[in-house]
Every structure is written in structure tokens, then in C-alpha cells.
Design a protein around this motif. Structure first.
Motif, short mmCIF file in Angstrom:
data_model
loop_
_atom_site.label_atom_id
_atom_site.label_comp_id
_atom_site.label_asym_id
_atom_site.label_seq_id
_atom_site.Cartn_x
_atom_site.Cartn_y
_atom_site.Cartn_z
N GLY A 19 0.83 -1.19 0.00
CA GLY A 19 0.00 0.00 0.00
C GLY A 19 0.85 1.23 0.00
O GLY A 19 1.94 1.24 0.56
N SER A 20 0.41 2.32 -0.63
CA SER A 20 1.18 3.55 -0.66
C SER A 20 0.94 4.35 0.60
O SER A 20 -0.03 4.16 1.30
N ALA A 21 1.89 5.29 0.84
CA ALA A 21 1.83 6.07 2.08
C ALA A 21 0.89 7.24 1.93
O ALA A 21 1.28 8.36 1.69
N THR A 22 -0.41 6.97 2.04
CA THR A 22 -1.40 8.02 1.82
C THR A 22 -2.17 8.37 3.07
O THR A 22 -2.80 9.42 3.14
N HIS A 23 -2.18 7.50 4.07
CA HIS A 23 -2.94 7.75 5.28
C HIS A 23 -2.17 8.66 6.23
O HIS A 23 -0.95 8.62 6.30
N GLU A 24 -2.90 9.46 6.95
CA GLU A 24 -2.28 10.39 7.89
C GLU A 24 -1.46 9.64 8.92
O GLU A 24 -1.90 8.67 9.52
N GLY A 25 -0.22 10.10 9.15
CA GLY A 25 0.65 9.48 10.13
C GLY A 25 1.37 8.25 9.64
O GLY A 25 2.12 7.64 10.40
N LEU A 26 1.15 7.85 8.39
CA LEU A 26 1.79 6.67 7.84
C LEU A 26 2.82 7.04 6.79
O LEU A 26 2.66 7.99 6.04
N GLY A 27 3.88 6.27 6.73
CA GLY A 27 4.87 6.36 5.67
C GLY A 27 5.08 4.96 5.13
O GLY A 27 4.34 4.03 5.48
N SER A 28 6.08 4.78 4.28
CA SER A 28 6.32 3.44 3.75
C SER A 28 7.81 3.16 3.68
O SER A 28 8.63 4.07 3.61
N ARG A 67 10.83 -6.46 -5.10
CA ARG A 67 10.76 -5.36 -4.15
C ARG A 67 9.63 -5.58 -3.17
O ARG A 67 8.57 -6.08 -3.53
N LEU A 68 9.88 -5.24 -1.92
CA LEU A 68 8.84 -5.24 -0.91
C LEU A 68 8.54 -3.80 -0.52
O LEU A 68 9.45 -2.96 -0.48
N GLU A 69 7.28 -3.51 -0.21
CA GLU A 69 6.93 -2.20 0.32
C GLU A 69 5.97 -2.40 1.49
O GLU A 69 4.96 -3.09 1.36
N LEU A 70 6.30 -1.80 2.62
CA LEU A 70 5.48 -1.91 3.81
C LEU A 70 4.97 -0.55 4.22
O LEU A 70 5.73 0.42 4.26
N GLU A 71 3.68 -0.46 4.54
CA GLU A 71 3.12 0.78 5.08
C GLU A 71 3.26 0.73 6.60
O GLU A 71 2.87 -0.25 7.24
N LEU A 72 3.83 1.80 7.18
CA LEU A 72 4.16 1.79 8.61
C LEU A 72 3.82 3.12 9.26
O LEU A 72 3.89 4.18 8.61
N PRO A 73 3.52 3.11 10.56
CA PRO A 73 3.40 4.38 11.29
C PRO A 73 4.76 5.07 11.34
O PRO A 73 5.80 4.41 11.35
#
Length: 317
Positions: A19-28, A67-73
């Protein structure tokens, strides 16, 4: 015997994102699993990771993805690659002899709305190299890829430092090295000298005064006149002001605005220069050199040692 043929595991676009970093407070966080070195493609397989931080995770890297992508706080994390992984050539399923030489665990900072790319650095055994390719030095890449940064600056390192000589302190210098995979734009970057007593900046050197960019593998030396006069002609340079470097405990750091790129504290811990950890003391002859040349050791803090001064050239490790 291992030789220094280093390469990154670069991020490549494959549909494996969480998932892309679109939510508030989240990055990737992006983690690449493939790369090229010496004209040969390599893949990391059987990899298992632990991520410690605000949202701890354990995960594995499927062999079929690049490639891996993780959505994280947002927050500070530590990424650990566990034993049992395999590094293989794309044209040969057999594993190649290699060892991980980048920091493990690696420190990773996740910012809201931004992507942090992580690349692991390996050293290949001599018999795993493509013939005739020589030495390739490309380093670990951990940095924020927001709209204001190129992402290339994460490879910029404080590589050597001499703040004290046996007699008059007239041969001080700081050597920077671009260990990354792309040129580093210098327009917004500065070297700051940090006072160990209060953490305040007592000297600041905008790197745009030197050149627009620092090429891959290129060095830049800030130094006293006698040091600059002896540099190889092609080495970029910038004169230190008359006050030079304090003898410590103090620190040196590279910044873009308030963002810290790299730092080293010497003769003790220094507020504002914690990233590089406290190095050994340089009393008299010699300098503090990052060993291996340009890169962090496995623990990320003890990579500086005293040695022969080599401004503008590879460290004598």
C-alpha cells in the motif's frame, strides 16, 4: 579472501506493495531484493526480516518478487536480516559466496507521507566477481524520498577527519565521500561543526559553494590551506575558516536544513551528532578514518579508527 566489490539491492517496480503512504501518520518502507554488479544480476532469496519500532513486524521476502513495500506508522525502526538468506546470480540458481557488510540491524526512520528506501550492501568473494570489472563501491542507501530530497544524499558520508595535529593545528580537514548509487546534489546541504558542551553549531559550510553535485565515488575535502594544496587536482575542496576544528569532545555533521544525513562525534558523545556514534580520539599524528573506506561497520557506531591521513584518497584501513 573477500575483495571489495559492493552493490546495493535496489528497489524495482513490481506489484508487491503493501500500500502507498497516503494515510495520515503513515509512511512506507521499500526494500529491494535484486541488483546488478559487474554486469551480473543478483537476487536475495530466502530472506527473513524483523522490524522493531512503533509497529514491530516479522516478514519474509518471496523469491518471485523484486521489491517489498510496507506501510508503517512514522517513527524510528531497526531492520534486521536473519541468517539463512541466499544470494544468487540470476543466470545461475546456485548461491554465491558473499557476506553482509552494511549495518545489521539497520536504523530506519519512517516519516508520514514519505517513502524510505533501504538497500543492503554485500561483499562478494573474489571467485564470484565478473572478470575484468575491477572494484565497484556502491553503498547502503537509507534515506527519505520526499519531494524536497533527491534520495541520493543518503549515500553521502563523513569519511575521514583530522582535528588535531602534534604541533600547530594547521593541517585539519574533513573528507566527504559519495558512497551512493547516484550523484548527490549539494544545493541544500551543509557541513556543520557542533560544540560538545552545548550542542550548538560553531561553524557552517554550505556545500553549494563547492559544486552543484558530488558524483558517485567522488570525494570532497574541507581543510586548511596546506591540506588543500596537496590534494589530487580532481578532488573538490573547500577551505576551513581560521578557527578550524575544535579538539573535542565535539562533532561534525552533514545536514539538509534540519534533516541529518550523517554525523560523527569525537572524544565523547555530542548532542546533535549522535547518528555516527562516538569515535576514538585522534591525539597528534594520524586521522580518524571510516573503515572499510566509506561504509558503516555492522554495529553502525565503531566504524572510525585512527590511521594514516589520506585526504582525497581511499582510507588506509
Amino acid at each position: 579472501m573477500f575483495v571489495r566489490h559492493l552493490f546495493p539491492l535496489l528497489s524495482m517496480c513490481v506489484a508487491c506493495a503493501a500500500g502507498s503512504a497516503t494515510h495520515e501518520g503513515l509512511g512506507s518502507l521499500e526494500l529491494g531484493l535484486t541488483s546488478q554488479a559487474g554486469g551480473v544480476s543478483y537476487r536475495l532469496s530466502g530472506a527473513r526480516f524483523t522490524l522493531d519500532g512503533p509497529e514491530p513486524r516479522e516478514f519474509s521476502a518471496p523469491d518471485e518478487v523484486e521489491r517489498l513495500e510496507l506501510e508503517l506508522p512514522q517513527g524510528a525502526y531497526r531492520l534486521t536480516l536473519h541468517e539463512g538468506y541466499r544470494l544468487a546470480r540470476a543466470d545461475d540458481a546456485g548461491a554465491v559466496a558473499a557476506k553482509l557488510v552494511s549495518a545489521n540491524p539497520a536504523s530506519v526512520s519512517i516519516s508520514a507521507g514519505e517513502t524510505t528506501r533501504v538497500a543492503l550492501r554485500f561483499e562478494l568473494a573474489e571467485d564470484a566477481l565478473a572478470a575484468g570489472e575491477g572494484v565497484l563501491q556502491i553503498g547502503v542507501e537509507i534515506g527519505s524520498l520526499d519531494g524536497g530530497a533527491s534520495g541520493c544524499e543518503s549515500g553521502l558520508r563523513i569519511n575521514e577527519l583530522d582535528y588535531e595535529q602534534a604541533s600547530a593545528d594547521d593541517a585539519e580537514f574533513i573528507e566527504l565521500l559519495n558512497t551512493g548509487v547516484c550523484p548527490v546534489p549539494l544545493a541544500e546541504l551543509s557541513v556543520e561543526l557542533v560544540n560538545g558542551g552545548d550542542g550548538k553549531v560553531y561553524g557552517r559550510y554550505p556545500l553549494a559553494d563547492v559544486a552543484p553535485a558530488l558524483a558517485v565515488g567522488e570525494r570532497l575535502v574541507l581543510g586548511d590551506a596546506p591540506v588543500l594544496a596537496q590534494l589530487p587536482t580532481a578532488v573538490k575542496r573547500l577551505a576551513l575558516n581560521a578557527s578550524g576544528l575544535q579538539n573535542g569532545p565535539d562533532g561534525v555533521r552533514i545536514v539538509r536544513g534540519t534533516a541529518l544525513i550523517d554525523a560523527v562525534a569525537y572524544e565523547g558523545a555530542v548532542l546533535g551528532a549522535e547518528e555516527g556514534g562516538a569515535s576514538a580520539a585522534d591525539e597528534g599524528d594520524g586521522s580518524l578514518s571510516r573503515c572499510p573506506d566509506g561504509f558503516d561497520t555492522d554495529d553502525g557506531t565503531s566504524d572510525f579508527r585512527t590511521g594514516v591521513t589520506t585526504p582525497g584518497a581511499a582510507n588506509d584501513c
